[in-house]
Design a protein around this motif. Structure first.
Motif, PDB file in Angstrom:
ATOM      1  N   MET A 116       0.864  -1.199   0.000  1.00  0.00           N
ATOM      2  CA  MET A 116       0.000   0.000   0.000  1.00  0.00           C
ATOM      3  C   MET A 116       0.892   1.238   0.000  1.00  0.00           C
ATOM      4  O   MET A 116       0.766   2.146   0.824  1.00  0.00           O
ATOM      5  CB  MET A 116      -0.922  -0.005   1.215  1.00  0.00           C
ATOM      6  CG  MET A 116      -1.969  -1.102   1.212  1.00  0.00           C
ATOM      7  SD  MET A 116      -3.283  -0.802   0.026  1.00  0.00           S
ATOM      8  CE  MET A 116      -4.154   0.540   0.802  1.00  0.00           C
ATOM      9  N   LEU A 117       1.800   1.290  -0.972  1.00  0.00           N
ATOM     10  CA  LEU A 117       2.952   2.185  -0.916  1.00  0.00           C
ATOM     11  C   LEU A 117       2.572   3.666  -0.855  1.00  0.00           C
ATOM     12  O   LEU A 117       3.099   4.418  -0.029  1.00  0.00           O
ATOM     13  CB  LEU A 117       3.861   1.913  -2.113  1.00  0.00           C
ATOM     14  CG  LEU A 117       5.215   2.617  -2.119  1.00  0.00           C
ATOM     15  CD1 LEU A 117       6.013   2.298  -0.863  1.00  0.00           C
ATOM     16  CD2 LEU A 117       6.007   2.202  -3.363  1.00  0.00           C
ATOM     17  N   ALA A 118       1.679   4.112  -1.733  1.00  0.00           N
ATOM     18  CA  ALA A 118       1.352   5.543  -1.762  1.00  0.00           C
ATOM     19  C   ALA A 118       0.707   5.999  -0.457  1.00  0.00           C
ATOM     20  O   ALA A 118       1.038   7.061   0.076  1.00  0.00           O
ATOM     21  CB  ALA A 118       0.432   5.845  -2.943  1.00  0.00           C
ATOM     22  N   LEU A 119      -0.201   5.195   0.068  1.00  0.00           N
ATOM     23  CA  LEU A 119      -0.879   5.574   1.310  1.00  0.00           C
ATOM     24  C   LEU A 119       0.087   5.571   2.482  1.00  0.00           C
ATOM     25  O   LEU A 119       0.034   6.457   3.354  1.00  0.00           O
ATOM     26  CB  LEU A 119      -2.047   4.628   1.585  1.00  0.00           C
ATOM     27  CG  LEU A 119      -2.877   4.934   2.835  1.00  0.00           C
ATOM     28  CD1 LEU A 119      -3.499   6.325   2.760  1.00  0.00           C
ATOM     29  CD2 LEU A 119      -3.965   3.881   3.026  1.00  0.00           C
ATOM     30  N   ARG A 120       0.980   4.590   2.503  1.00  0.00           N
ATOM     31  CA  ARG A 120       1.934   4.530   3.605  1.00  0.00           C
ATOM     32  C   ARG A 120       2.844   5.752   3.604  1.00  0.00           C
ATOM     33  O   ARG A 120       3.082   6.368   4.648  1.00  0.00           O
ATOM     34  CB  ARG A 120       2.775   3.253   3.515  1.00  0.00           C
ATOM     35  CG  ARG A 120       3.620   3.028   4.742  1.00  0.00           C
ATOM     36  CD  ARG A 120       4.287   1.682   4.746  1.00  0.00           C
ATOM     37  NE  ARG A 120       3.332   0.583   4.829  1.00  0.00           N
ATOM     38  CZ  ARG A 120       3.681  -0.674   5.115  1.00  0.00           C
ATOM     39  NH1 ARG A 120       4.949  -0.971   5.354  1.00  0.00           N
ATOM     40  NH2 ARG A 120       2.778  -1.618   5.162  1.00  0.00           N
ATOM     41  N   VAL A 121       3.341   6.135   2.419  1.00  0.00           N
ATOM     42  CA  VAL A 121       4.187   7.324   2.329  1.00  0.00           C
ATOM     43  C   VAL A 121       3.394   8.569   2.707  1.00  0.00           C
ATOM     44  O   VAL A 121       3.887   9.455   3.416  1.00  0.00           O
ATOM     45  CB  VAL A 121       4.778   7.455   0.909  1.00  0.00           C
ATOM     46  CG1 VAL A 121       5.479   8.797   0.728  1.00  0.00           C
ATOM     47  CG2 VAL A 121       5.763   6.318   0.646  1.00  0.00           C
ATOM     48  N   TYR A 122       2.141   8.639   2.260  1.00  0.00           N
ATOM     49  CA  TYR A 122       1.294   9.785   2.605  1.00  0.00           C
ATOM     50  C   TYR A 122       1.153   9.912   4.127  1.00  0.00           C
ATOM     51  O   TYR A 122       1.255  11.010   4.674  1.00  0.00           O
ATOM     52  CB  TYR A 122      -0.081   9.655   1.965  1.00  0.00           C
ATOM     53  CG  TYR A 122      -1.040  10.735   2.423  1.00  0.00           C
ATOM     54  CD1 TYR A 122      -1.034  11.987   1.830  1.00  0.00           C
ATOM     55  CD2 TYR A 122      -1.915  10.506   3.488  1.00  0.00           C
ATOM     56  CE1 TYR A 122      -1.882  12.997   2.272  1.00  0.00           C
ATOM     57  CE2 TYR A 122      -2.767  11.505   3.936  1.00  0.00           C
ATOM     58  CZ  TYR A 122      -2.748  12.743   3.328  1.00  0.00           C
ATOM     59  OH  TYR A 122      -3.592  13.741   3.781  1.00  0.00           O
ATOM     60  N   HIS A 123       0.912   8.805   4.797  1.00  0.00           N
ATOM     61  CA  HIS A 123       0.743   8.858   6.258  1.00  0.00           C
ATOM     62  C   HIS A 123       2.007   9.342   6.955  1.00  0.00           C
ATOM     63  O   HIS A 123       1.934  10.081   7.938  1.00  0.00           O
ATOM     64  CB  HIS A 123       0.330   7.490   6.793  1.00  0.00           C
ATOM     65  CG  HIS A 123      -1.126   7.179   6.603  1.00  0.00           C
ATOM     66  ND1 HIS A 123      -2.119   8.120   6.758  1.00  0.00           N
ATOM     67  CD2 HIS A 123      -1.754   6.017   6.280  1.00  0.00           C
ATOM     68  CE1 HIS A 123      -3.290   7.562   6.535  1.00  0.00           C
ATOM     69  NE2 HIS A 123      -3.104   6.295   6.234  1.00  0.00           N
ATOM     70  N   TRP A 124       3.168   8.930   6.444  1.00  0.00           N
ATOM     71  CA  TRP A 124       4.418   9.412   7.041  1.00  0.00           C
ATOM     72  C   TRP A 124       4.538  10.931   6.880  1.00  0.00           C
ATOM     73  O   TRP A 124       4.934  11.627   7.806  1.00  0.00           O
ATOM     74  CB  TRP A 124       5.617   8.724   6.393  1.00  0.00           C
ATOM     75  CG  TRP A 124       5.750   7.280   6.769  1.00  0.00           C
ATOM     76  CD1 TRP A 124       5.340   6.697   7.936  1.00  0.00           C
ATOM     77  CD2 TRP A 124       6.341   6.244   5.986  1.00  0.00           C
ATOM     78  NE1 TRP A 124       5.638   5.349   7.925  1.00  0.00           N
ATOM     79  CE2 TRP A 124       6.256   5.045   6.745  1.00  0.00           C
ATOM     80  CE3 TRP A 124       6.927   6.192   4.722  1.00  0.00           C
ATOM     81  CZ2 TRP A 124       6.742   3.823   6.272  1.00  0.00           C
ATOM     82  CZ3 TRP A 124       7.419   4.978   4.243  1.00  0.00           C
ATOM     83  CH2 TRP A 124       7.326   3.818   5.020  1.00  0.00           C
ATOM     84  N   ILE A 125       4.186  11.423   5.700  1.00  0.00           N
ATOM     85  CA  ILE A 125       4.211  12.872   5.472  1.00  0.00           C
ATOM     86  C   ILE A 125       3.206  13.561   6.390  1.00  0.00           C
ATOM     87  O   ILE A 125       3.488  14.594   7.003  1.00  0.00           O
ATOM     88  CB  ILE A 125       3.921  13.184   3.998  1.00  0.00           C
ATOM     89  CG1 ILE A 125       5.030  12.624   3.100  1.00  0.00           C
ATOM     90  CG2 ILE A 125       3.762  14.692   3.781  1.00  0.00           C
ATOM     91  CD1 ILE A 125       4.712  12.672   1.620  1.00  0.00           C
ATOM     92  N   GLU A 126       2.017  12.983   6.492  1.00  0.00           N
ATOM     93  CA  GLU A 126       0.965  13.539   7.335  1.00  0.00           C
ATOM     94  C   GLU A 126       1.401  13.600   8.795  1.00  0.00           C
ATOM     95  O   GLU A 126       1.042  14.535   9.534  1.00  0.00           O
ATOM     96  CB  GLU A 126      -0.297  12.690   7.197  1.00  0.00           C
ATOM     97  CG  GLU A 126      -1.524  13.228   7.922  1.00  0.00           C
ATOM     98  CD  GLU A 126      -2.725  12.329   7.722  1.00  0.00           C
ATOM     99  OE1 GLU A 126      -3.822  12.849   7.493  1.00  0.00           O
ATOM    100  OE2 GLU A 126      -2.560  11.082   7.785  1.00  0.00           O
ATOM    101  N   ASP A 127       2.209  12.624   9.220  1.00  0.00           N
ATOM    102  CA  ASP A 127       2.684  12.579  10.598  1.00  0.00           C
ATOM    103  C   ASP A 127       3.864  13.511  10.854  1.00  0.00           C
ATOM    104  O   ASP A 127       4.379  13.566  11.981  1.00  0.00           O
ATOM    105  CB  ASP A 127       3.081  11.145  10.969  1.00  0.00           C
ATOM    106  CG  ASP A 127       1.869  10.231  11.096  1.00  0.00           C
ATOM    107  OD1 ASP A 127       0.749  10.742  11.245  1.00  0.00           O
ATOM    108  OD2 ASP A 127       2.057   8.991  11.015  1.00  0.00           O
ATOM    109  N   GLY A 128       4.317  14.222   9.811  1.00  0.00           N
ATOM    110  CA  GLY A 128       5.371  15.209   9.998  1.00  0.00           C
ATOM    111  C   GLY A 128       6.748  14.806   9.524  1.00  0.00           C
ATOM    112  O   GLY A 128       7.712  15.567   9.684  1.00  0.00           O
TER     113      GLY A 128
END
Length: 300
Positions: free
Chosen positions: A245-257
């Protein structure tokens, strides 16, 4: 409308393994997106404008340049888009259209998120997309040149025995070995002057593949994702991208700062090093890309 370019960001990729010599095509796509923003269009329209340029450039595996199937004739295409206004739509295993991203845009008008195969093609005709079955010489040359590579035992899909494709052959023709057309999904991520994000992607699929194969490109959270924190697009062997789930996982990391570039590097680390993969992203303050393969990109 005047756009403050300091507030906007555009990043485009031409696919994992497509070759840096195609970066001029990505630059043209960025310019098309920039023109869309300059005339007052939002992030999604700009992302679509970028992808259209790449779909019409037969050097890229999308639209006109889509990879040929194992039979050397069949073309099946996927495309998807998403933005922070709630737009989400995709097509998969679509045949006989010039610009799959425009069909995906039309799907966004319907009650559905994803249309596939024959239903997607009928929908395309209903929406006025004319039949388009052009196979350029570039696609045929790639197919022919790589037949010999598979015959010589090279594995175009990491970790997969070439014999698997003959074993599960589901085309109408007689099984033959076929070369890899790569996994050159094209994509764009955009931040507009109002701080909205959008992502758009298109692909002719990967080869070798069985008839009806769908990769990560039209699957939300796998090949693409956009939300209030940014937008992410992936390119590479879809089977590996989907598993993580690569795109979502990277998005969440960005979202977390997490720093955007660190998030992209960390995302690339989730796939095997021999599985060519690339990621592009924009956030509120950053834009960029990272890849473990030659991936032509351009950004603004």
């Amino acid at each position: 409308m005047t756009i403050n370019s300091a507030l906007t960001a555009i990043v485009v990729h031409g696919g994992a393994g497509a070759g840096a010599e195609h970066s001029d095509g990505c630059q043209l796509a960025v310019e098309a997106a920039g023109r869309a923003l300059a005339q007052g269009d939002g992030a999604l329209a700009a992302a679509i404008a970028a992808v259209l340029v790449l779909e019409d450039d037969d050097r890229f595996n999308a639209g006109t340049g889509s990879a040929l199937g194992l039979d050397g004739e069949t073309v099946e295409m996927d495309a998807a888009l998403m933005d922070t206004h709630g737009t989400l739509a995709a097509v998969a295993a679509l045949r006989s259209v010039k610009n799959p991203i425009l069909v995906a845009r039309d799907v966004a008008r319907t009650p559905h998120y994803l249309l596939v195969g024959e239903g997607a093609q009928r929908f395309a005709r209903l929406m006025g997309h004319a039949p388009y079955d052009v196979i350029p010489e570039t696609a045929r040359r790639k197919h022919a040149a790589l037949l010999a590579k598979m015959d010589a035992g090279q594995r175009p899909m990491a970790g997969v025995d070439n014999a698997e494709f003959s074993r599960y052959w589901n085309y109408d023709s007689v099984p033959t070995l076929a070369g890899s057309q790569g996994c050159d999904t094209v994509g764009a991520v955009v931040r507009d002057a109002d701080g909205h994000f959008a992502v758009a992607g298109s692909t002719g699929g990967s080869a070798p593949s069985l008839l009806g194969r769908v990769g990560d490109t039209p699957l939300v959270g796998c090949g693409f994702y956009a939300g209030p924190a940014g937008a992410v697009a992936a390119t590479g062997i879809g089977e590996y991208i989907i598993r993580t789930m690569l795109a979502l996982r990277v998005y969440h990391w960005i979202e977390d700062g997490m720093d955007l570039h660190e998030a992209l590097r960390k995302g690339i680390g989730l796939v095997p090093p021999d599985a060519n993969t690339g990621l592009i992203a924009v956030s509120q303050t950053q834009s960029g890309w990272h890849a473990n393969a030659s991936t032509p990109t351009a950004e603004r």
